[in-house]
Design an enzyme around this catalytic site. Sequence first.
Site: not given
Length: 352
Positions: A59, A61, A84, A93
């Site tokens: 992801h 981040e 998330c 994350c």
Amino acid sequence: MSTKKDKFSKKDKLYMELALDLAKSREGHTGPNPSVGCVVVKNDKIISIGQTSLKGRPHAEYNAINNCHENMEGSKMYVTLEPCCHHGKTSPCTSAIIKSKVGEVIYSINDIDKRVNGKSKKIINSKKIIVKTGLLKEKITEFYNSYFYNKKNKLPFITGKIAISKNNLIYSKGNKKITNSLSDNFTHLLRYKNDSIMVSCKKLNKDNSKLNCRLKSLKNFSTKRIILDSKLNLNTKSYLVKTAKKDNTIIFYNEAKKSKIKEFKKNKITLIKLKKSKDKKLDLKMKSSNEVIASSWYYHNLNTDGNGNYFPTTELDIIDGYVESVVFLNDVDENSNFEGKKFDTKQPDSLF
């Protein structure tokens, strides 16, 4: 602690705009996951950026944290969508954010995924990290329209694409091309950021469309081609047949000669047989819900509203030669009053 109405500076808006640009650059290429952008700032200096990886993982981040070569303690993180907080194929994350020791997280809107939806804010807050939300809310909500629609309805988000001139022409024998370079580039951008493009065999046999993205540097991101061809009448010498390869070309049909089926399969085209509906339409249905997501359409004055006034549109490839109704979801004119409205036909006329 976060307040009910968080306030933001001009610099906050600038950094979130950059995060949104990062998300937009990967739109349509992050698999089932939404495309997210992330910017990390410390002492008014951008120290890292991240975006959702191709096919969805890692992801944004995580990538921003992993890409950073400076001490992130006390920094600000700007994220377009709520981080998330659930365990999947990778750790959440929120855990990476807490471990990085950022001092503040600003994300625009909540993720409607039930596993997340507001939970991340509480988790990050519990570690005494400031969390603010709502920055560029309207703009970013619009960007995630297709993701939200898919999550809520379990159906694909479909964009109608219409090519029509101001004098009501969609095809001219004297001049087959009625679009300009600006609309052409927009069309290819749509092809880049969507998962697939669907047309009829009638259209392909008429103009031998390539249906690929030909924008500079984006040629490797051409979308999947879906063709509605009830009797497998597609010209076997067409560009699409010649360039077909595993998983990039699908034809929906309902009856055909065995020789035709064998020939298309030989060219690595995926064939899916459908049943005709009672009114003899070739309906595409979702296996999970049995809902029709596409059908034969019937032609109508696509560029006019109910009063006959001209309606500016982009393009729509006619499916099986007819259009029954049209929904305008994302008109190019942001001041248009007709955006999102549906116009039904009264007396359909054949295009061909």
